[in-house]
Design a protein around this motif. Structure first.
Motif, PDB file in Angstrom:
ATOM      1  N   VAL A 112     -25.565 -15.842 -61.176  1.00  0.00           N
ATOM      2  CA  VAL A 112     -25.869 -14.418 -61.232  1.00  0.00           C
ATOM      3  C   VAL A 112     -27.388 -14.291 -61.249  1.00  0.00           C
ATOM      4  O   VAL A 112     -28.052 -14.820 -62.141  1.00  0.00           O
ATOM      5  N   THR A 113     -27.926 -13.609 -60.230  1.00  0.00           N
ATOM      6  CA  THR A 113     -29.366 -13.423 -60.093  1.00  0.00           C
ATOM      7  C   THR A 113     -29.712 -11.986 -60.442  1.00  0.00           C
ATOM      8  O   THR A 113     -29.056 -11.053 -59.977  1.00  0.00           O
ATOM      9  N   ASP A 114     -30.754 -11.819 -61.280  1.00  0.00           N
ATOM     10  CA  ASP A 114     -31.227 -10.490 -61.656  1.00  0.00           C
ATOM     11  C   ASP A 114     -32.742 -10.430 -61.491  1.00  0.00           C
ATOM     12  O   ASP A 114     -33.385 -11.468 -61.324  1.00  0.00           O
ATOM     13  N   PRO A 115     -33.337  -9.225 -61.542  1.00  0.00           N
ATOM     14  CA  PRO A 115     -34.761  -9.077 -61.239  1.00  0.00           C
ATOM     15  C   PRO A 115     -35.719  -9.294 -62.414  1.00  0.00           C
ATOM     16  O   PRO A 115     -36.895  -8.965 -62.291  1.00  0.00           O
ATOM     17  N   ASP A 116     -35.280  -9.850 -63.538  1.00  0.00           N
ATOM     18  CA  ASP A 116     -36.174 -10.022 -64.686  1.00  0.00           C
ATOM     19  C   ASP A 116     -36.315 -11.492 -65.058  1.00  0.00           C
ATOM     20  O   ASP A 116     -35.467 -12.052 -65.754  1.00  0.00           O
ATOM     21  N   PRO A 117     -37.409 -12.148 -64.618  1.00  0.00           N
ATOM     22  CA  PRO A 117     -37.576 -13.566 -64.911  1.00  0.00           C
ATOM     23  C   PRO A 117     -37.940 -13.848 -66.364  1.00  0.00           C
ATOM     24  O   PRO A 117     -37.905 -14.991 -66.800  1.00  0.00           O
ATOM     25  N   ARG A 118     -38.267 -12.809 -67.133  1.00  0.00           N
ATOM     26  CA  ARG A 118     -38.709 -13.013 -68.517  1.00  0.00           C
ATOM     27  C   ARG A 118     -37.568 -13.003 -69.526  1.00  0.00           C
ATOM     28  O   ARG A 118     -37.674 -13.617 -70.578  1.00  0.00           O
ATOM     29  N   ALA A 119     -36.500 -12.287 -69.259  1.00  0.00           N
ATOM     30  CA  ALA A 119     -35.386 -12.161 -70.208  1.00  0.00           C
ATOM     31  C   ALA A 119     -34.450 -13.357 -70.037  1.00  0.00           C
ATOM     32  O   ALA A 119     -33.540 -13.338 -69.218  1.00  0.00           O
ATOM     33  N   LEU A 120     -34.699 -14.404 -70.812  1.00  0.00           N
ATOM     34  CA  LEU A 120     -33.929 -15.636 -70.671  1.00  0.00           C
ATOM     35  C   LEU A 120     -32.733 -15.652 -71.615  1.00  0.00           C
ATOM     36  O   LEU A 120     -32.818 -15.166 -72.750  1.00  0.00           O
ATOM     37  N   ASP A 140     -25.976  -6.120 -71.179  1.00  0.00           N
ATOM     38  CA  ASP A 140     -26.417  -6.039 -72.576  1.00  0.00           C
ATOM     39  C   ASP A 140     -27.921  -6.200 -72.742  1.00  0.00           C
ATOM     40  O   ASP A 140     -28.524  -5.555 -73.596  1.00  0.00           O
ATOM     41  N   HIS A 141     -28.530  -7.089 -71.956  1.00  0.00           N
ATOM     42  CA  HIS A 141     -29.925  -7.436 -72.210  1.00  0.00           C
ATOM     43  C   HIS A 141     -30.930  -6.812 -71.246  1.00  0.00           C
ATOM     44  O   HIS A 141     -32.104  -6.695 -71.583  1.00  0.00           O
ATOM     45  N   LEU A 142     -30.477  -6.392 -70.062  1.00  0.00           N
ATOM     46  CA  LEU A 142     -31.380  -5.750 -69.114  1.00  0.00           C
ATOM     47  C   LEU A 142     -31.026  -4.288 -68.889  1.00  0.00           C
ATOM     48  O   LEU A 142     -31.851  -3.519 -68.435  1.00  0.00           O
ATOM     49  N   GLY A 143     -29.785  -3.929 -69.173  1.00  0.00           N
ATOM     50  CA  GLY A 143     -29.374  -2.539 -69.052  1.00  0.00           C
ATOM     51  C   GLY A 143     -28.419  -2.285 -67.903  1.00  0.00           C
ATOM     52  O   GLY A 143     -28.432  -3.001 -66.896  1.00  0.00           O
ATOM     53  N   GLU A 144     -27.606  -1.256 -68.099  1.00  0.00           N
ATOM     54  CA  GLU A 144     -26.655  -0.865 -67.062  1.00  0.00           C
ATOM     55  C   GLU A 144     -27.407  -0.446 -65.812  1.00  0.00           C
ATOM     56  O   GLU A 144     -28.447   0.188 -65.886  1.00  0.00           O
ATOM     57  N   GLY A 145     -26.847  -0.813 -64.671  1.00  0.00           N
ATOM     58  CA  GLY A 145     -27.427  -0.434 -63.393  1.00  0.00           C
ATOM     59  C   GLY A 145     -28.420  -1.433 -62.835  1.00  0.00           C
ATOM     60  O   GLY A 145     -28.983  -1.203 -61.765  1.00  0.00           O
ATOM     61  N   THR A 146     -28.638  -2.546 -63.539  1.00  0.00           N
ATOM     62  CA  THR A 146     -29.538  -3.573 -63.030  1.00  0.00           C
ATOM     63  C   THR A 146     -28.934  -4.175 -61.754  1.00  0.00           C
ATOM     64  O   THR A 146     -27.768  -4.563 -61.750  1.00  0.00           O
ATOM     65  N   PRO A 147     -29.710  -4.261 -60.674  1.00  0.00           N
ATOM     66  CA  PRO A 147     -29.177  -4.877 -59.453  1.00  0.00           C
ATOM     67  C   PRO A 147     -29.051  -6.394 -59.637  1.00  0.00           C
ATOM     68  O   PRO A 147     -29.965  -7.045 -60.145  1.00  0.00           O
ATOM     69  N   VAL A 148     -27.908  -6.939 -59.250  1.00  0.00           N
ATOM     70  CA  VAL A 148     -27.660  -8.370 -59.368  1.00  0.00           C
ATOM     71  C   VAL A 148     -26.976  -8.877 -58.100  1.00  0.00           C
ATOM     72  O   VAL A 148     -26.428  -8.105 -57.329  1.00  0.00           O
ATOM     73  N   THR A 149     -27.019 -10.182 -57.946  1.00  0.00           N
ATOM     74  CA  THR A 149     -26.247 -10.863 -56.913  1.00  0.00           C
ATOM     75  C   THR A 149     -25.384 -11.901 -57.610  1.00  0.00           C
ATOM     76  O   THR A 149     -25.892 -12.696 -58.408  1.00  0.00           O
ATOM     77  N   VAL A 150     -24.101 -11.877 -57.332  1.00  0.00           N
ATOM     78  CA  VAL A 150     -23.145 -12.845 -57.867  1.00  0.00           C
ATOM     79  C   VAL A 150     -22.784 -13.792 -56.734  1.00  0.00           C
ATOM     80  O   VAL A 150     -22.476 -13.343 -55.619  1.00  0.00           O
ATOM     81  N   ARG A 151     -22.832 -15.089 -57.016  1.00  0.00           N
ATOM     82  CA  ARG A 151     -22.456 -16.088 -56.025  1.00  0.00           C
ATOM     83  C   ARG A 151     -21.498 -17.094 -56.644  1.00  0.00           C
ATOM     84  O   ARG A 151     -21.651 -17.462 -57.802  1.00  0.00           O
ATOM     85  N   VAL A 152     -20.554 -17.550 -55.845  1.00  0.00           N
ATOM     86  CA  VAL A 152     -19.692 -18.674 -56.203  1.00  0.00           C
ATOM     87  C   VAL A 152     -19.809 -19.649 -55.040  1.00  0.00           C
ATOM     88  O   VAL A 152     -19.584 -19.279 -53.890  1.00  0.00           O
ATOM     89  N   LEU A 153     -20.210 -20.884 -55.359  1.00  0.00           N
ATOM     90  CA  LEU A 153     -20.464 -21.893 -54.322  1.00  0.00           C
ATOM     91  C   LEU A 153     -19.764 -23.186 -54.666  1.00  0.00           C
ATOM     92  O   LEU A 153     -19.404 -23.415 -55.814  1.00  0.00           O
ATOM     93  N   ARG A 154     -19.644 -24.037 -53.692  1.00  0.00           N
ATOM     94  CA  ARG A 154     -19.184 -25.409 -53.918  1.00  0.00           C
ATOM     95  C   ARG A 154     -20.401 -26.311 -53.877  1.00  0.00           C
ATOM     96  O   ARG A 154     -21.233 -26.191 -52.987  1.00  0.00           O
ATOM     97  N   THR A 155     -20.494 -27.219 -54.825  1.00  0.00           N
ATOM     98  CA  THR A 155     -21.599 -28.177 -54.825  1.00  0.00           C
ATOM     99  C   THR A 155     -21.242 -29.366 -53.938  1.00  0.00           C
ATOM    100  O   THR A 155     -20.084 -29.557 -53.567  1.00  0.00           O
ATOM    101  N   ASP A 156     -22.236 -30.185 -53.659  1.00  0.00           N
ATOM    102  CA  ASP A 156     -21.994 -31.399 -52.872  1.00  0.00           C
ATOM    103  C   ASP A 156     -21.055 -32.356 -53.599  1.00  0.00           C
ATOM    104  O   ASP A 156     -20.420 -33.195 -52.980  1.00  0.00           O
ATOM    105  N   GLN A 157     -20.969 -32.234 -54.923  1.00  0.00           N
ATOM    106  CA  GLN A 157     -20.097 -33.090 -55.723  1.00  0.00           C
ATOM    107  C   GLN A 157     -18.679 -32.518 -55.841  1.00  0.00           C
ATOM    108  O   GLN A 157     -17.835 -33.083 -56.530  1.00  0.00           O
ATOM    109  N   GLY A 158     -18.405 -31.379 -55.186  1.00  0.00           N
ATOM    110  CA  GLY A 158     -17.070 -30.803 -55.209  1.00  0.00           C
ATOM    111  C   GLY A 158     -16.801 -29.882 -56.385  1.00  0.00           C
ATOM    112  O   GLY A 158     -15.668 -29.469 -56.603  1.00  0.00           O
TER     113      GLY A 158
END
Length: 134
Positions: free
Chosen positions: A65-73, A41-59
């Motif tokens: 979700v990482t995208d290439p635009d640090p300005r669009a918060l 919606d905010h950066l546009g279709e086709g924006t390259p992203v990385t999706v991650r699911v992790l476990r924290t040290d607290q369980g």
């Protein structure tokens, strides 16, 4: 790392990613879907992203979700009952214990943490590629 996937943020990628995360809780799948929808919606279709699911040290389970635009918060809105959009981060805020943004020089990562492991089964670390044409 439980799950990592590089993809292009396009609408058809959302159900594909949900399918890949089928062993995870519905809350994990909801958060990933909402974060991907925000990129579309905010950066546009086709924006390259990385999706991650992790476990924290607290369980807990952390969704990123990482995208290439640090300005669009992302902005948490309180949508009115008649509004047709603006509920994505409100849903994420209601489901997650906490969420935030990590900004880099050339990217940002929007993340949230959910209580508990977020997965019905123990999964070996794995990396996927190819969803959404990337």
């Amino acid at each position: 790392m439980i799950f990592e996937l590089d993809l292009f943020a396009v609408p058809k990628a959302v159900p594909e990613v949900q399918r890949l995360l089928r062993h995870h809780s519905c809350e994990v799948r909801l958060c990933v879907s909402e974060l991907l929808a925000n990129v579309i919606d905010h950066l546009g279709e086709g924006t390259p992203v990385t999706v991650r699911v992790l476990r924290t040290d607290q369980g807990h389970t952390r969704v990123e979700v990482t995208d290439p635009d640090p300005r669009a918060l992302p902005v948490l809105l309180r949508a009115a009952a008649t509004d047709e959009s603006g509920r994505g981060l409100a849903l994420l805020d209601a489901v997650a214990q906490r969420w935030g943004v990590e900004q880099g020089a050339d990217r940002k990562t929007v993340w949230c943490e959910l209580e508990g492991p977020g997965s019905g089964t123990a999964m070996a670390p794995r990396r996927h590629t190819g969803v959404g044409g990337r």
